[in-house]
Design an enzyme around this catalytic site. Structure first.
Site, short mmCIF file in Angstrom:
data_model
loop_
_atom_site.label_atom_id
_atom_site.label_comp_id
_atom_site.label_asym_id
_atom_site.label_seq_id
_atom_site.Cartn_x
_atom_site.Cartn_y
_atom_site.Cartn_z
N VAL A 9 1.13 -1.43 0.12
CA VAL A 9 -0.12 0.15 0.03
C VAL A 9 0.98 1.31 -0.24
CG1 VAL A 9 -1.88 -1.59 1.11
CG2 VAL A 9 0.16 0.27 2.21
N SER A 10 0.52 2.19 -0.37
CA SER A 10 1.46 3.60 -1.23
C SER A 10 1.46 4.43 0.41
CB SER A 10 0.48 4.11 -1.45
OG SER A 10 0.57 4.14 -3.27
N THR A 11 0.38 4.30 1.46
CA THR A 11 0.88 4.99 2.98
C THR A 11 0.42 4.15 3.98
OG1 THR A 11 -1.71 6.00 3.03
CG2 THR A 11 -0.64 6.97 1.84
N GLN A 14 -3.48 3.05 4.95
CA GLN A 14 -4.20 1.85 4.00
C GLN A 14 -4.04 0.94 4.34
OE1 GLN A 14 -1.53 3.07 0.11
NE2 GLN A 14 -4.16 4.13 -0.53
#
Length: 184
Positions: A9-11, A14
C-alpha cells in the site's frame, strides 16, 4: 513449488486486508509487504521477498501495479524472475506465467514496451537531425570558455591549488576541473 505473496500500500494509513485475504486464498506460504509508494525504488519488503524466492516458486500479487512502478519496470522484474525460474501470478488481472496464456501476455507487454522505446528513439533522432539542418547544435552550452580552461590548467600546473579550490574560483565543481585539467 511454493506460492509466495507480496502486497503493498502507498501510505501507512491504508489497509492491506483486501490484498492479504486474496493472497491467503492462493495458499501463500509466506507473505511480504511494504507500506511505501510504488514510485520508490527502495522497498525492503519486496527486496526480502525476491531474495526468499526459489526456482519453481510463484510470486503472487493482488495486482501488477503492486509489483512494478511502470510497465518497463514490471517487465524487467518479470524477466529477472524468469531467469531465476520463478513464475508470476497476478490475481486481479488473472495472469499466471506458469501457463502458456500468461507467458503470452507478458511477451506481448514486452514487445509493446520495446516498440514504444524504439519509437521514442526514432523521434528523438529525427528531431535532432532537423535541428542540425536549421543550424542548431545539441547539448548543454559550455560553462567555461577556452581562456578559463587555460587559466585553470595554469593554476593546476602551478601546484598551489587543489581541484576544489580552482573549481571555487571559476564557480564549477572539482569534477569539472578534473575533466578539463586532468583529462579524466
Amino acid at each position: 513449488m511454493a506460492n509466495v505473496g507480496y502486497m503493498r500500500v502507498s501510505t501507512t494509513d491504508q489497509d492491506m486486508s483486501l490484498q492479504r485475504d486474496a493472497l491467503q486464498e492462493y495458499d501463500c506460504v509466506r507473505i511480504f509487504s511494504d507500506k511505501i509508494s510504488g514510485s520508490r525504488s527502495e522497498r525492503p519488503g519486496l527486496t526480502d521477498c525476491l531474495a526468499y524466492l526459489r526456482p519453481g516458486d510463484v510470486l503472487v500479487v493482488w495486482r501488477l501495479d503492486r509489483l512494478g512502478r511502470s510497465l518497463k519496470d514490471l517487465i524487467e522484474r518479470v524477466t529477472k524472475l524468469e531467469g531465476k525460474d520463478v513464475h508470476l501470478c497476478s490475481i486481479t488481472e488473472q495472469i499466471d506465467t506458469t501457463k502458456a496464456g500468461g507467458k503470452l501476455v507478458f511477451h506481448l507487454f514486452g514487445a509493446m514496451a520495446e516498440f514504444e522505446r524504439n519509437l521514442i528513439s526514432e523521434r528523438t533522432k529525427a528531431g535532432l537531425a532537423a535541428a542540425r539542418k536549421r543550424g542548431r547544435k545539441g547539448g548543454r552550452p559550455r560553462k567555461l570558455t577556452d581562456d578559463q580552461v587555460a587559466a585553470m590548467r595554469n593554476l593546476w600546473q602551478g601546484k598551489e591549488h587543489s581541484l576544489a579550490e580552482i573549481g571555487a574560483m571559476f564557480g564549477v565543481s572539482k569534477w569539472t576541473v578534473r575533466k578539463w585539467v586532468v583529462g579524466e
